[in-house]
Write an enzyme that holds these catalytic residues in place. Structure first.
Site, PDB file in Angstrom:
ATOM      1  N   HIS A 233      43.278  44.034  51.518  1.00  0.00           N
ATOM      2  CA  HIS A 233      42.788  44.265  50.249  1.00  0.00           C
ATOM      3  C   HIS A 233      40.846  43.706  49.548  1.00  0.00           C
ATOM      4  CE1 HIS A 233      41.390  42.452  45.875  1.00  0.00           C
ATOM      5  NE2 HIS A 233      42.015  44.001  45.448  1.00  0.00           N
ATOM      6  N   ARG A 276      40.692  48.756  47.831  1.00  0.00           N
ATOM      7  CA  ARG A 276      41.368  49.430  48.807  1.00  0.00           C
ATOM      8  C   ARG A 276      41.616  50.678  49.023  1.00  0.00           C
ATOM      9  NH1 ARG A 276      47.418  47.819  45.825  1.00  0.00           N
ATOM     10  NH2 ARG A 276      45.693  48.212  44.011  1.00  0.00           N
ATOM     11  N   LYS A 279      42.025  53.468  46.416  1.00  0.00           N
ATOM     12  CA  LYS A 279      41.445  53.427  45.500  1.00  0.00           C
ATOM     13  C   LYS A 279      40.547  53.756  44.710  1.00  0.00           C
ATOM     14  CE  LYS A 279      45.395  50.688  44.857  1.00  0.00           C
ATOM     15  NZ  LYS A 279      46.225  51.528  43.335  1.00  0.00           N
ATOM     16  N   ASP A 282      34.457  50.585  42.623  1.00  0.00           N
ATOM     17  CA  ASP A 282      34.639  49.372  41.209  1.00  0.00           C
ATOM     18  C   ASP A 282      33.713  48.428  41.204  1.00  0.00           C
ATOM     19  OD1 ASP A 282      35.134  46.865  40.071  1.00  0.00           O
ATOM     20  OD2 ASP A 282      37.472  47.096  40.330  1.00  0.00           O
ATOM     21  N   CYS A 284      32.724  45.256  40.809  1.00  0.00           N
ATOM     22  CA  CYS A 284      33.645  44.325  41.352  1.00  0.00           C
ATOM     23  C   CYS A 284      33.440  44.678  42.655  1.00  0.00           C
ATOM     24  CB  CYS A 284      34.102  42.868  41.167  1.00  0.00           C
ATOM     25  SG  CYS A 284      35.415  44.161  41.384  1.00  0.00           S
ATOM     26  N   TYR A 285      33.566  45.077  43.603  1.00  0.00           N
ATOM     27  CA  TYR A 285      33.634  45.519  45.297  1.00  0.00           C
ATOM     28  C   TYR A 285      32.023  45.610  45.897  1.00  0.00           C
ATOM     29  CZ  TYR A 285      38.530  45.390  44.778  1.00  0.00           C
ATOM     30  OH  TYR A 285      40.039  44.552  44.431  1.00  0.00           O
ATOM     31  N   ASP A 343      32.963  47.656  35.285  1.00  0.00           N
ATOM     32  CA  ASP A 343      32.960  48.493  36.715  1.00  0.00           C
ATOM     33  C   ASP A 343      32.730  49.915  36.444  1.00  0.00           C
ATOM     34  OD1 ASP A 343      35.309  50.108  37.781  1.00  0.00           O
ATOM     35  OD2 ASP A 343      36.648  49.268  36.708  1.00  0.00           O
ATOM     36  N   ASP A 350      32.101  43.187  31.200  1.00  0.00           N
ATOM     37  CA  ASP A 350      32.565  42.475  30.932  1.00  0.00           C
ATOM     38  C   ASP A 350      31.832  41.600  31.701  1.00  0.00           C
ATOM     39  OD1 ASP A 350      34.018  42.355  33.588  1.00  0.00           O
ATOM     40  OD2 ASP A 350      34.859  44.027  32.269  1.00  0.00           O
ATOM     41  N   HIS A 353      32.769  41.458  35.526  1.00  0.00           N
ATOM     42  CA  HIS A 353      31.686  42.574  36.387  1.00  0.00           C
ATOM     43  C   HIS A 353      30.246  42.258  36.377  1.00  0.00           C
ATOM     44  CE1 HIS A 353      35.177  44.369  36.886  1.00  0.00           C
ATOM     45  NE2 HIS A 353      35.216  45.577  37.754  1.00  0.00           N
TER      46      HIS A 353
END
Length: 413
Positions: A233, A276, A279, A282, A284-285, A343, A350, A353
């Site tokens: 992850h 992952r 998926k 996103d 945040c990654y 995201d 938010d 993020h």
């Protein structure tokens, strides 16, 4: 990833290049992936206009307003995050720090007093006054105080009691429990070691067995799970490897396989990262994965041969990710027009993020500069450089380490 080149070309067939194949079997997941790719393509086309990458602009003023307004007045709906108050402070302050727009000294002074009230008598920090002491808000509170950066803020941390709390969280496995009687995973290792490193309390007692536990978390994929036996992850992988960097033990894991897994998580069309396998991308990654690759680059040779399949290898030059594509993704797809970051285009903005998208943008810009280039877009897009191990602004980290190094030695219990 060559997303920008595809969008600039009017040949519609080029849009198909880089899409995630569904192998002729449509599923709910494949439809979501296609919808996400379509939304990112639309965002990039709109942001590019006729100007290409020069049309990709960081909406700095809108982001500063969004974060500043929410820092002063959170709506009632945020009551459910009462146990995450240090995180809200950290996410907002760190975002503003990256944008070089920290609040005025009076606001920072009040914030310091608020964070001080979260410090438990026995050491460490909780999510709010009277709540359970926990490693996650301890990490967030320390990072928030380091971002504020005043002597008053840094002096809030009771180092002897913090060390005592961290020792209490040590687990026989070599990891750390997040709170008394809580779960043991690499988040705990990272939160504890990061807070200890910044405050000058990273003792051999805290280090003992840590690298052994973390090494057991590497999976067959190459990435790291939260604990031994779990799926790889992105967030856990960052925590695990950053903890090894702080320990000086990065050789304890297979770094080539780790790099291959992490670099392979950058989405070919979108330019951002997934957390992952299988998926969606996103924002945040952009930091959790994007920030990990520069750390790997510092601990591996400039050009490294890595495995790509059974009996096959390839030579990879650093940085091992497309930093331009990552910048495009953040600037085109993650910015809310009214301020704040998200995201992906289908999600709301938010604080979380906003923090990690901006951190990822900073990492990508630093990678571009290290490679002899410049950040994408106008010069006003340039943001402050973050320390990729600690995820605080680099100069804030340096100031904190210097401050605590000047203090008399603490007495470890």
């Amino acid at each position: 990833a060559a997303l920008g080149a595809r969008i600039d070309d009017d040949d519609g067939s080029k849009d198909e290049y880089g899409r995630t194949p569904d192998d002729g079997l449509e599923t709910h997941s494949s439809r979501e992936q296609e919808e996400t790719e379509d939304s990112v393509l639309r965002c990039v086309a709109l942001a590019h206009g006729s100007q290409g990458d020069s049309g990709l602009t960081l909406n700095r003023a809108q982001h500063v307003k969004y974060l500043s307004d929410m820092f002063e007045h959170l709506p009632a709906m945020f009551g459910c995050l009462d146990a995450s108050r240090p995180w809200l402070a950290y996410w907002i302050l760190h975002g503003l720090s990256i944008l070089e727009a920290l609040p005025n000294p009076e606001v920072l002074k009040r914030t310091t007093a608020t964070l001080a009230s979260f410090q438990a008598p026995e050491g460490g920090f909780s999510g709010g006054p009277g709540q359970m002491t926990h490693l996650a808000p301890t990490y967030a509170a320390v990072n928030a105080l380091v971002t504020i950066g005043t002597e008053e803020a840094l002096a809030v941390v009771d180092r002897a009691k913090l060390h005592s709390f961290l020792v209490k969280m040590k687990h026989p496995s070599g990891g750390f429990t997040m709170h008394e009687g809580g779960e043991v995973d690499v988040r705990g290792s990272y939160c504890a070691l990061s807070a200890a490193f910044l405050t000058g309390t990273l003792t051999p007692q805290l280090k003992e067995g840590c690298a052994d536990f973390i090494a057991r978390c590497q999976t067959y994929e190459g990435g790291m799970g939260g604990e031994p036996g779990c799926e790889a992850h992105g967030g856990y992988t960052f925590c695990a490897y950053a903890a090894l960097v702080l320990l000086g033990e990065t050789h304890r894991v297979d770094r080539k396989r780790l790099m291959r897994w992490c670099a392979g998580s950058q989405m070919t069309l979108e330019g951002g990262f997934q957390g992952r396998a299988n998926k969606l991308v996103d924002g945040c990654y952009s930091f959790w994965q994007g920030g990990l690759l520069p750390l790997l680059a510092k601990t591996l040779p400039v050009s490294t041969v890595v495995p790509i399949a059974e009996g096959q290898t390839t030579e990879v030059e650093f940085p091992p990710f497309d930093h331009a594509a990552l910048q495009r993704f953040v600037l085109a797809a993650c910015q809310d027009p009214n301020g704040g970051l998200r995201d992906k285009p289908s999600r709301r903005r938010d604080h979380y993020h906003s923090c990690y998208c901006l951190s990822g943008l900073s990492v990508a810009q630093s990678a571009a500069i290290a490679a002899g280039g410049e950040p994408i877009g106008p010069s006003s897009n340039k943001v402050a450089a973050v320390d990729a191990v600690l995820n605080v602004e680099r100069k804030c980290a340096q100031r904190a380490v210097a401050f605590f190094a000047k203090l008399p030695p603490f007495t470890a219990s």
